[in-house]
Design a protein around this motif. Structure first.
Motif, PDB file in Angstrom:
ATOM      1  N   VAL A 214       0.828  -1.208   0.000  1.00 60.40           N
ATOM      2  CA  VAL A 214       0.000   0.000   0.000  1.00 60.40           C
ATOM      3  C   VAL A 214       0.863   1.259   0.000  1.00 60.40           C
ATOM      4  N   GLU A 215       1.899   1.279   0.863  1.00 61.41           N
ATOM      5  CA  GLU A 215       2.700   2.495   1.010  1.00 61.41           C
ATOM      6  C   GLU A 215       4.113   2.147   1.461  1.00 61.41           C
ATOM      7  N   ILE A 216       5.098   2.805   0.877  1.00 58.86           N
ATOM      8  CA  ILE A 216       6.494   2.692   1.314  1.00 58.86           C
ATOM      9  C   ILE A 216       6.757   3.836   2.276  1.00 58.86           C
ATOM     10  N   LEU A 217       7.175   3.517   3.495  1.00 58.82           N
ATOM     11  CA  LEU A 217       7.426   4.534   4.515  1.00 58.82           C
ATOM     12  C   LEU A 217       8.900   4.935   4.597  1.00 58.82           C
ATOM     13  N   VAL A 218       9.795   4.049   4.163  1.00 58.53           N
ATOM     14  CA  VAL A 218      11.229   4.313   4.190  1.00 58.53           C
ATOM     15  C   VAL A 218      11.775   4.135   2.776  1.00 58.53           C
ATOM     16  N   PRO A 219      12.149   5.211   2.112  1.00 56.48           N
ATOM     17  CA  PRO A 219      12.651   5.088   0.743  1.00 56.48           C
ATOM     18  C   PRO A 219      14.023   4.427   0.689  1.00 56.48           C
ATOM     19  N   ALA A 220      14.362   3.884  -0.464  1.00 60.93           N
ATOM     20  CA  ALA A 220      15.677   3.279  -0.662  1.00 60.93           C
ATOM     21  C   ALA A 220      16.764   4.306  -0.362  1.00 60.93           C
ATOM     22  N   GLY A 221      17.802   3.841   0.319  1.00 63.90           N
ATOM     23  CA  GLY A 221      18.907   4.718   0.686  1.00 63.90           C
ATOM     24  C   GLY A 221      18.856   5.195   2.122  1.00 63.90           C
ATOM     25  N   GLU A 222      17.700   5.051   2.781  1.00 61.01           N
ATOM     26  CA  GLU A 222      17.576   5.502   4.168  1.00 61.01           C
ATOM     27  C   GLU A 222      17.919   4.391   5.151  1.00 61.01           C
ATOM     28  N   THR A 223      18.519   4.786   6.262  1.00 59.69           N
ATOM     29  CA  THR A 223      18.866   3.862   7.339  1.00 59.69           C
ATOM     30  C   THR A 223      17.863   4.045   8.463  1.00 59.69           C
ATOM     31  N   VAL A 224      17.363   2.914   8.995  1.00 64.44           N
ATOM     32  CA  VAL A 224      16.385   2.955  10.086  1.00 64.44           C
ATOM     33  C   VAL A 224      16.752   1.925  11.151  1.00 64.44           C
ATOM     34  N   GLU A 225      16.231   2.124  12.339  1.00 65.12           N
ATOM     35  CA  GLU A 225      16.467   1.204  13.447  1.00 65.12           C
ATOM     36  C   GLU A 225      15.614  -0.053  13.300  1.00 65.12           C
ATOM     37  N   VAL A 226      16.103  -1.136  13.867  1.00 68.88           N
ATOM     38  CA  VAL A 226      15.333  -2.381  13.914  1.00 68.88           C
ATOM     39  C   VAL A 226      14.000  -2.091  14.594  1.00 68.88           C
ATOM     40  N   GLY A 227      12.921  -2.600  14.027  1.00 70.93           N
ATOM     41  CA  GLY A 227      11.595  -2.393  14.597  1.00 70.93           C
ATOM     42  C   GLY A 227      10.854  -1.198  14.040  1.00 70.93           C
ATOM     43  N   ALA A 228      11.532  -0.361  13.247  1.00 72.15           N
ATOM     44  CA  ALA A 228      10.861   0.799  12.634  1.00 72.15           C
ATOM     45  C   ALA A 228       9.948   0.317  11.510  1.00 72.15           C
ATOM     46  N   GLU A 229       8.807   0.962  11.359  1.00 77.31           N
ATOM     47  CA  GLU A 229       7.883   0.619  10.273  1.00 77.31           C
ATOM     48  C   GLU A 229       8.503   1.041   8.945  1.00 77.31           C
ATOM     49  N   VAL A 230       8.535   0.101   7.969  1.00 74.34           N
ATOM     50  CA  VAL A 230       9.140   0.403   6.675  1.00 74.34           C
ATOM     51  C   VAL A 230       8.106   0.497   5.554  1.00 74.34           C
ATOM     52  N   CYS A 231       6.959  -0.190   5.721  1.00 75.21           N
ATOM     53  CA  CYS A 231       5.917  -0.125   4.697  1.00 75.21           C
ATOM     54  C   CYS A 231       4.576  -0.555   5.283  1.00 75.21           C
ATOM     55  N   ARG A 232       3.524  -0.267   4.527  1.00 81.91           N
ATOM     56  CA  ARG A 232       2.189  -0.713   4.904  1.00 81.91           C
ATOM     57  C   ARG A 232       1.687  -1.650   3.804  1.00 81.91           C
ATOM     58  N   ILE A 233       1.034  -2.719   4.232  1.00 87.47           N
ATOM     59  CA  ILE A 233       0.483  -3.696   3.288  1.00 87.47           C
ATOM     60  C   ILE A 233      -0.988  -3.927   3.579  1.00 87.47           C
ATOM     61  N   GLU A 234      -1.649  -4.542   2.631  1.00 88.46           N
ATOM     62  CA  GLU A 234      -3.047  -4.951   2.809  1.00 88.46           C
ATOM     63  C   GLU A 234      -3.069  -6.457   2.533  1.00 88.46           C
ATOM     64  N   THR A 235      -3.684  -7.194   3.459  1.00 87.29           N
ATOM     65  CA  THR A 235      -3.736  -8.653   3.298  1.00 87.29           C
ATOM     66  C   THR A 235      -5.088  -9.077   2.825  1.00 87.29           C
TER      67      THR A 235
END
Length: 78
Positions: free
Chosen positions: A57-78
């Motif tokens: 559904v949505e990318i929250l962290v674009p390619a090239g960005e560094t984030v901490e373990v446990g950070a939300e990176v994207c949203r999906i729909e199941t």
């Protein structure tokens, strides 16, 4: 149902990771086990698989960005 996927801890010492590439884009469907994105840690580059069938559904962290373990990176729909 919508859900957020978080950056997984791949090793015991992993504290953060850099998203190097997205294999799916918003609107793309995927199946369980399909590669969603690649991450780079200080020790390796890894592929992160989809935990279930769904649609990105949505990318929250674009390619090239560094984030901490446990950070939300994207949203999906199941």
């Amino acid at each position: 149902m919508k859900a957020a996927l978080k950056l997984p801890r791949i090793s015991m010492n992993m504290e953060e990771g850099t998203i190097t590439a997205w294999r799916k884009q918003p609107g793309d469907a995927f199946t369980q086990g399909e590669i969603l994105y690649d991450i780079e840690t200080e020790k390796a580059t890894l592929e992160v698989e989809a935990p279930c069938d769904g649609r990105l559904v949505e990318i929250l962290v674009p390619a090239g960005e560094t984030v901490e373990v446990g950070a939300e990176v994207c949203r999906i729909e199941t």
